[in-house]
Motif scaffolding. Structure first.
Motif, PDB file in Angstrom:
ATOM      1  N   ILE A   1      26.179  31.807  34.713  1.00 10.59           N
ATOM      2  CA  ILE A   1      26.589  32.517  35.917  1.00 10.59           C
ATOM      3  C   ILE A   1      26.168  33.973  35.693  1.00 10.59           C
ATOM      4  O   ILE A   1      26.882  34.735  35.045  1.00 10.59           O
ATOM      5  CB  ILE A   1      28.109  32.412  36.170  1.00 10.59           C
ATOM      6  CG1 ILE A   1      28.502  30.938  36.318  1.00 10.59           C
ATOM      7  CG2 ILE A   1      28.499  33.219  37.417  1.00 10.59           C
ATOM      8  CD1 ILE A   1      29.958  30.685  36.556  1.00 10.59           C
ATOM      9  N   PRO A   2      24.971  34.354  36.177  1.00 12.32           N
ATOM     10  CA  PRO A   2      24.460  35.707  35.921  1.00 12.32           C
ATOM     11  C   PRO A   2      25.429  36.802  36.380  1.00 12.32           C
ATOM     12  O   PRO A   2      26.149  36.628  37.370  1.00 12.32           O
ATOM     13  CB  PRO A   2      23.153  35.758  36.716  1.00 12.32           C
ATOM     14  CG  PRO A   2      22.734  34.321  36.827  1.00 12.32           C
ATOM     15  CD  PRO A   2      24.031  33.557  36.964  1.00 12.32           C
ATOM     16  N   LEU A   3      25.420  37.914  35.648  1.00 12.17           N
ATOM     17  CA  LEU A   3      26.313  39.036  35.952  1.00 12.17           C
ATOM     18  C   LEU A   3      26.193  39.475  37.410  1.00 12.17           C
ATOM     19  O   LEU A   3      27.209  39.773  38.054  1.00 12.17           O
ATOM     20  CB  LEU A   3      26.015  40.216  35.016  1.00 12.17           C
ATOM     21  CG  LEU A   3      26.843  41.479  35.261  1.00 12.17           C
ATOM     22  CD1 LEU A   3      28.332  41.205  35.093  1.00 12.17           C
ATOM     23  CD2 LEU A   3      26.396  42.590  34.330  1.00 12.17           C
ATOM     24  N   GLY A   4      24.978  39.498  37.961  1.00 10.73           N
ATOM     25  CA  GLY A   4      24.787  39.911  39.356  1.00 10.73           C
ATOM     26  C   GLY A   4      25.613  39.081  40.318  1.00 10.73           C
ATOM     27  O   GLY A   4      26.140  39.582  41.318  1.00 10.73           O
ATOM     28  N   GLN A   5      25.738  37.800  40.018  1.00  2.00           N
ATOM     29  CA  GLN A   5      26.536  36.898  40.852  1.00  2.00           C
ATOM     30  C   GLN A   5      28.007  37.320  40.810  1.00  2.00           C
ATOM     31  O   GLN A   5      28.681  37.332  41.833  1.00  2.00           O
ATOM     32  CB  GLN A   5      26.373  35.472  40.303  1.00  2.00           C
ATOM     33  CG  GLN A   5      26.656  34.383  41.278  1.00  2.00           C
ATOM     34  CD  GLN A   5      26.298  33.022  40.702  1.00  2.00           C
ATOM     35  OE1 GLN A   5      25.224  32.825  40.146  1.00  2.00           O
ATOM     36  NE2 GLN A   5      27.218  32.091  40.820  1.00  2.00           N
ATOM     37  N   ILE A   6      28.482  37.680  39.621  1.00  2.89           N
ATOM     38  CA  ILE A   6      29.877  38.123  39.476  1.00  2.89           C
ATOM     39  C   ILE A   6      30.063  39.465  40.185  1.00  2.89           C
ATOM     40  O   ILE A   6      31.051  39.677  40.879  1.00  2.89           O
ATOM     41  CB  ILE A   6      30.262  38.203  37.988  1.00  2.89           C
ATOM     42  CG1 ILE A   6      30.232  36.792  37.368  1.00  2.89           C
ATOM     43  CG2 ILE A   6      31.643  38.839  37.813  1.00  2.89           C
ATOM     44  CD1 ILE A   6      30.334  36.749  35.860  1.00  2.89           C
TER      45      ILE A   6
END
Length: 102
Positions: free
Chosen positions: A40-45
């Motif tokens: 779950i890439p940081l950008g998604q978070i």
């Protein structure tokens, strides 16, 4: 946010414990090398796209990245969204590779 060393993490994985392990690196980094975490890439978070994590809001989430910086940021963001138990892997994949190799 709590922290865990790669040695402690490996011990828990090797014991067969069910853990929620999240990798917040980019897909290309994940493809290159991963330790079996959910990507779950940081950008998604950062964009609060965390629907798939919602059921785990009260469970421990162990989060790692390349060196520990992005995962620390992810832990803080998730805590601000109400996640109760985030754990940052100290040193990330770099520490894992140093300790255990490929």
């Amino acid at each position: 946010m709590n922290t865990i060393t790669v040695e402690e993490l490996k011990k828990r994985i090797d014991s067969g414990e069910k853990i929620n392990l999240i990798d917040v690196r980019e897909p290309a980094e994940y493809e290159e090398y991963n330790i079996g975490a959910k990507l779950i890439p940081l950008g998604q978070i950062q964009h609060m796209e965390v629907e798939e994590l919602e059921p785990l809001k009260d469970e421990e989430l162990i989060i790692h990245c390349r060196s520990g910086k992005r995962s620390a940021m992810a832990c803080q963001l998730l805590e601000s969204m109400g996640f109760k138990n985030t754990v940052n892997v100290e040193g990330g994949v770099l520490a894992w590779l140093e300790a255990f190799g490929n």
